[in-house]
Motif scaffolding. Structure first.
Motif, PDB file in Angstrom:
ATOM      1  N   ASP A 159       0.987  -1.203  -0.107  1.00 10.14           N
ATOM      2  CA  ASP A 159       0.014   0.220   0.047  1.00 10.14           C
ATOM      3  C   ASP A 159       0.866   1.214   0.007  1.00 10.14           C
ATOM      4  N   VAL A 160       2.066   1.360  -0.734  1.00 12.39           N
ATOM      5  CA  VAL A 160       2.687   2.338  -1.023  1.00 12.39           C
ATOM      6  C   VAL A 160       2.316   3.539  -1.884  1.00 12.39           C
ATOM      7  N   ASN A 161       1.871   4.531  -1.236  1.00 17.55           N
ATOM      8  CA  ASN A 161       1.286   5.701  -2.134  1.00 17.55           C
ATOM      9  C   ASN A 161       2.068   6.932  -1.900  1.00 17.55           C
ATOM     10  N   MET A 162       2.117   7.950  -2.641  1.00 18.22           N
ATOM     11  CA  MET A 162       3.005   9.095  -2.688  1.00 18.22           C
ATOM     12  C   MET A 162       2.072  10.165  -3.347  1.00 18.22           C
ATOM     13  N   TRP A 163       1.982  11.359  -2.705  1.00 13.77           N
ATOM     14  CA  TRP A 163       1.402  12.700  -3.273  1.00 13.77           C
ATOM     15  C   TRP A 163       2.412  13.662  -3.129  1.00 13.77           C
ATOM     16  N   ASP A 164       2.213  14.638  -4.116  1.00 15.12           N
ATOM     17  CA  ASP A 164       3.143  15.967  -3.883  1.00 15.12           C
ATOM     18  C   ASP A 164       2.705  16.982  -3.376  1.00 15.12           C
ATOM     19  N   PHE A 165       1.850  16.784  -2.366  1.00 12.17           N
ATOM     20  CA  PHE A 165       1.381  17.783  -1.595  1.00 12.17           C
ATOM     21  C   PHE A 165       1.096  16.979  -0.081  1.00 12.17           C
ATOM     22  N   VAL A 166       0.838  18.071   1.041  1.00 13.52           N
ATOM     23  CA  VAL A 166       0.480  17.349   2.549  1.00 13.52           C
ATOM     24  C   VAL A 166      -0.716  17.023   2.297  1.00 13.52           C
ATOM     25  N   LEU A 167      -1.193  15.840   2.824  1.00 13.61           N
ATOM     26  CA  LEU A 167      -2.419  15.405   3.106  1.00 13.61           C
ATOM     27  C   LEU A 167      -2.747  15.760   4.492  1.00 13.61           C
ATOM     28  N   SER A 168      -4.197  16.310   4.448  1.00 10.96           N
ATOM     29  CA  SER A 168      -4.721  16.862   5.888  1.00 10.96           C
ATOM     30  C   SER A 168      -4.964  15.811   6.813  1.00 10.96           C
ATOM     31  N   PRO A 169      -5.040  16.014   8.104  1.00 12.10           N
ATOM     32  CA  PRO A 169      -5.605  14.942   8.929  1.00 12.10           C
ATOM     33  C   PRO A 169      -6.847  14.002   8.643  1.00 12.10           C
ATOM     34  N   GLU A 170      -7.618  14.673   8.110  1.00 10.52           N
ATOM     35  CA  GLU A 170      -8.760  13.952   7.581  1.00 10.52           C
ATOM     36  C   GLU A 170      -8.619  12.885   6.485  1.00 10.52           C
ATOM     37  N   GLU A 171      -7.579  13.636   5.537  1.00 14.81           N
ATOM     38  CA  GLU A 171      -7.348  12.747   4.393  1.00 14.81           C
ATOM     39  C   GLU A 171      -6.419  11.432   4.956  1.00 14.81           C
ATOM     40  N   ILE A 172      -5.423  11.748   5.870  1.00 10.62           N
ATOM     41  CA  ILE A 172      -4.575  10.597   6.402  1.00 10.62           C
ATOM     42  C   ILE A 172      -5.663   9.593   7.045  1.00 10.62           C
ATOM     43  N   ASN A 173      -6.610  10.010   7.740  1.00 14.06           N
ATOM     44  CA  ASN A 173      -7.262   9.065   8.405  1.00 14.06           C
ATOM     45  C   ASN A 173      -8.227   8.170   7.287  1.00 14.06           C
ATOM     46  N   THR A 174      -8.606   8.918   6.236  1.00 12.60           N
ATOM     47  CA  THR A 174      -9.180   8.190   5.072  1.00 12.60           C
ATOM     48  C   THR A 174      -8.297   7.308   4.609  1.00 12.60           C
ATOM     49  N   VAL A 175      -6.901   7.578   4.241  1.00 11.86           N
ATOM     50  CA  VAL A 175      -5.982   6.478   3.829  1.00 11.86           C
ATOM     51  C   VAL A 175      -5.938   5.425   4.774  1.00 11.86           C
ATOM     52  N   TYR A 176      -6.010   5.800   6.100  1.00  9.71           N
ATOM     53  CA  TYR A 176      -5.614   4.637   6.983  1.00  9.71           C
ATOM     54  C   TYR A 176      -6.657   3.785   6.970  1.00  9.71           C
ATOM     55  N   ILE A 177      -8.135   4.145   7.042  1.00 10.94           N
ATOM     56  CA  ILE A 177      -8.973   3.253   7.048  1.00 10.94           C
ATOM     57  C   ILE A 177      -9.490   2.380   5.611  1.00 10.94           C
ATOM     58  N   GLY A 178      -8.443   2.959   4.653  1.00 14.58           N
ATOM     59  CA  GLY A 178      -8.624   2.019   3.329  1.00 14.58           C
ATOM     60  C   GLY A 178      -9.322   2.809   2.140  1.00 14.58           C
TER      61      GLY A 178
END
Length: 224
Positions: free
Chosen positions: A177-196
């Motif tokens: 599940d290695v993913n990378m963005w060229d910007f900083v994810l918000s806390p809400e977006e990181i939580n979205t990634v964490y839960i799949g």
């Protein structure tokens, strides 16, 4: 015949495979300590990085025995342009442009672990999230610009561009599940990634990954 074909596709061991692949629910497995087994991730950046977020899962039993590399992004000018590393006795080491900060961890890293690491040049703020929980933000290389012509390696730490590997720093275990963005994810977006959830990563996309595997590396179903 079908079983032989499946084995060929699933086993990357002792070979080199290049392609764009949907690795959803799959993981790269590095089953033993070696200095010549790794996965090189391919991407094409148009401009230098001024910010990024990297998220991934890893699973290893090494935490109590030695240090190991989790994510290594090198340029010809700087082998540690981006580095995510587990340092025995220190916790997580997060490196940008050759400088490093440490984040202590008291969690069981012998279980499957999800991490997100982010950084932005304008503020120099570096963040690390472990299993959906943030560590204290730290300052790291404010104003830096990261090279776009990069060698991105899983399984080994680069002391030179696409090389300089040390078997005592290699990962033994699973990564996915290695993913990378060229910007900083918000806390809400990181939580979205964490839960799949899927946020359409624009640098590295696990569901459309260009990679090259070298040495004894296997593709297997995820254990998380």
């Amino acid at each position: 015949m079908e079983r032989l074909l499946w084995c060929f596709l699933a086993l990357v061991g002792f070979s080199s495979v290049l392609g764009q692949t949907d690795l959803h629910k799959k993981a790269f497995v590095f089953p033993k300590e070696t200095e010549n087994s790794y996965v090189s991730l391919k991407t094409q950046l148009e401009t230098p990085l001024k910010a990024f977020t990297v998220c991934l899962y890893f699973y290893t039993e090494l935490a109590r025995t030695r240090s190991y590399s989790i994510f290594s992004y090198a340029t010809r000018q700087q082998p540690n342009e981006i580095l995510i590393f587990w340092s025995k006795g220190r916790g997580y080491t997060f490196g940008v442009h050759g400088k490093e900060v440490s984040f202590q961890s008291f969690e069981n890293t012998q279980a499957p672990t999800h991490i997100c690491a982010s950084w932005e040049s304008t503020s120099g703020i570096a963040e690390l999230w472990v299993n959906g929980k943030p560590r204290v933000r730290k300052s790291l290389e404010k104003g830096a610009s990261l090279g776009k012509d990069a060698s991105i390696i899983l399984g080994q730490e680069q002391d030179a561009f696409a090389g300089g590997f040390d078997r005592n720093q290699c990962l033994v275990g699973d990564i996915g599940d290695v993913n990378m963005w060229d910007f900083v994810l918000s806390p809400e977006e990181i939580n979205t990634v964490y839960i799949g959830g899927n946020l359409s990563p624009n640098v590295l996309n696990w569901k459309a990954l260009n990679y090259e595997a070298k040495g004894e590396v296997f593709i297997k179903p995820q254990l998380w």
